[in-house]
Design a protein around this motif. Structure first.
Motif, PDB file in Angstrom:
ATOM      1  N   ALA A  22       5.361  -8.327   7.280  1.00  0.00           N
ATOM      2  CA  ALA A  22       4.981  -6.920   7.153  1.00  0.00           C
ATOM      3  C   ALA A  22       4.286  -6.730   5.792  1.00  0.00           C
ATOM      4  CB  ALA A  22       6.234  -6.052   7.240  1.00  0.00           C
ATOM      5  N   VAL A  60      12.596  -3.783   9.791  1.00  0.00           N
ATOM      6  CA  VAL A  60      11.620  -4.569   9.042  1.00  0.00           C
ATOM      7  C   VAL A  60      12.348  -5.498   8.072  1.00  0.00           C
ATOM      8  CG1 VAL A  60       9.601  -4.485   7.545  1.00  0.00           C
ATOM      9  CG2 VAL A  60       9.965  -2.677   9.237  1.00  0.00           C
ATOM     10  N   LEU A  65       2.995  -4.918  11.389  1.00  0.00           N
ATOM     11  CA  LEU A  65       3.334  -3.594  11.914  1.00  0.00           C
ATOM     12  C   LEU A  65       2.162  -2.915  12.605  1.00  0.00           C
ATOM     13  CD1 LEU A  65       5.238  -2.197   8.767  1.00  0.00           C
ATOM     14  CD2 LEU A  65       6.202  -3.467  10.698  1.00  0.00           C
ATOM     15  N   TRP A  92      12.177   0.514  14.176  1.00  0.00           N
ATOM     16  CA  TRP A  92      11.573  -0.654  13.557  1.00  0.00           C
ATOM     17  C   TRP A  92      12.585  -1.200  12.558  1.00  0.00           C
ATOM     18  CZ3 TRP A  92       5.936   0.709  11.604  1.00  0.00           C
ATOM     19  CH2 TRP A  92       5.094   0.905  12.714  1.00  0.00           C
ATOM     20  N   CYS A 130       5.127   1.915   6.271  1.00  0.00           N
ATOM     21  CA  CYS A 130       6.221   2.406   7.111  1.00  0.00           C
ATOM     22  C   CYS A 130       6.272   3.926   7.106  1.00  0.00           C
ATOM     23  CB  CYS A 130       7.550   1.822   6.626  1.00  0.00           C
ATOM     24  SG  CYS A 130       7.720   0.049   6.911  1.00  0.00           S
TER      25      CYS A 130
END
Length: 422
Positions: A321, A269, A325, A267, A349
């Motif tokens: 985010a 971000v 997510l 990921w 996260c």
């Protein structure tokens, strides 16, 4: 769920590789399987290669092929099924899809030499020293990640137009001097090899040839072209950006901390220009990445960077985010390059990361640095300050210009019950 192991009411699916030489090039075991089959599944070209003595029902693959596999197998369950494939079914062929849909004991594969094997034999290239890239059902842009001076490539073609697309991509990426050879109908009576240089606007004349071809490339970079290595830390000039770019030296250190491995998912971000996700995917063809970017203009720019640098499969999610997510598949690693002060982002996260996964976050602001310091106290890992200075003219002399230092937190998520050190 895969079908059960074969029993009295089920049968083995036999996959038979066949080449341009057709029936004449098949060994006895492959011929016997095709004669015995009650259902013969394959492409129209492959089915036309079979003689009348193969009396089973002939079923052409529908398009798109992959989604049709489970239904076709179910429709002919209990019958003796033979599936025709070009060359080696387990080398970028239908064998993979069939293996995913059947139990291992319910699949019998009778391979034929692949087009890559034939091409390497014709060219005198040791196959282990060649990079094979397929553009069958995939963007031609993925070839760009394999372009390095002196490398030999074999491109599995999607059709008669592929050689022209390959030549155009080579010219566009600064590899116009590369030598191409198009090998058609390998192993058959109509076998033909055509050679050219990518920069010569070929194959506009003569027109594209046989759809059954493979393209051999000896990579030659134009002297003026930007050199892109295989290691993380591509030149900043390789990217289109608006200033939101993890710079080259910090990027290399960040990829080192993320430690990509084949097959893993990242990921990214706060994607910015997408450089971390792009270089994660360039480390191995099976590496995957999802970049999350709230700015639609930047998201479009990320897509252009990914295509140009050979990883068009990068998935881009346009949204903020941590909300964006929520529906993503679990990552093996997470990089946070922006938006650290967004409420709940760092915790979201961390919670999404499975045990054994890695998280790396970079920042240049005091506010975000405080968040990373707190996360370091709670979860451990490494908290480092990265500083880079560049030599610049100072009057008639040379001095150092310091870039903004970057605070980086890198951590691996460990199961507390394992007792392992973080």
């Amino acid at each position: 769920m895969k079908p059960a192991r074969p029993g009295p009411s089920s049968s083995v699916v036999t996959v038979v590789g066949i080449g341009a030489d057709g029936w004449a090039g098949l060994p006895d075991a492959s011929r016997a399987a095709l004669r015995d089959a009650e259902a013969l599944i394959g492409g129209p070209r492959q089915l036309d290669l079979l003689p009348a003595e193969c009396a089973g029902e002939r079923i052409a693959w529908p398009s798109p092929l992959r989604p049709a596999v489970p239904a076709l197998l179910a429709a002919h369950a209990g019958r003796r099924i033979a599936v025709l494939a070009s060359g080696d079914p387990m080398f970028y062929g239908i064998g993979r899809a069939l293996a995913e849909e059947t139990d291992g004991d319910a699949l019998r594969v009778l391979p034929h030499p692949s087009s890559a094997s034939y091409a390497a034999a014709r060219l005198g290239w040791p196959l282990e020293d060649v990079d094979v890239v397929t553009v069958v059902g995939r963007p031609t842009a993925r070839l760009a990640a394999a372009l390095h001076e002196g490398r030999r490539l074999l491109v599995l073609s999607a059709g008669a137009g592929t050689p022209g697309e390959v030549a155009a991509l080579l010219r566009d990426r600064g590899f116009g001097p590369s030598r191409l050879r198009v090998l058609e109908q390998l192993g058959g009576p109509a076998e033909r090899v055509t050679a050219a240089i990518a920069a010569d606007d070929w194959p506009g004349s003569p027109p594209p040839g046989d759809p059954l071809n493979i393209v051999a490339v000896v990579c030659r970079r134009a002297p003026e072209a930007l050199r892109l290595g295989a290691a993380p830390g591509l030149p900043d000039e390789a990217y289109e950006h608006d200033g939101q770019l993890t710079k080259r030296h910090i990027r290399a250190a960040t990829l080192g901390a993320l430690a990509p491995a084949p097959g893993e998912l990242l990921w990214d971000v706060g994607g910015g220009s997408g450089s971390i996700a792009v270089e994660w995917m360039r480390t191995h063809p099976s590496c995957r990445a999802i970049t999350v970017e709230r700015d639609p203009v930047r998201a479009e720019r990320i897509a252009r960077n990914a295509e140009r640098l050979g990883v068009p499969g990068l998935r881009i999610v346009t949204g903020a985010a941590p909300v964006a997510l929520a529906e993503l598949p679990p990552p093996d690693a997470v990089f946070i390059g922006g938006g650290l002060t967004a409420p709940g982002l760092l915790d979201a996260c961390w919670e999404a990361l499975p045990y054994g996964g890695r998280l790396v976050a970079n920042t240049v602001t005091l506010e975000s640095e405080a968040l990373l310091a707190d996360a370091y106290r709670r979860h451990g890992g490494e908290l480092v300050k990265l500083a880079v200075a560049h030599a610049v003219p100072v009057g008639g002399f040379t001095g150092w210009r310091q870039a903004m230092p970057v605070t980086q937190w890198a951590v691996q998520k460990i199961n507390p019950s394992s007792g392992a050190d973080r």
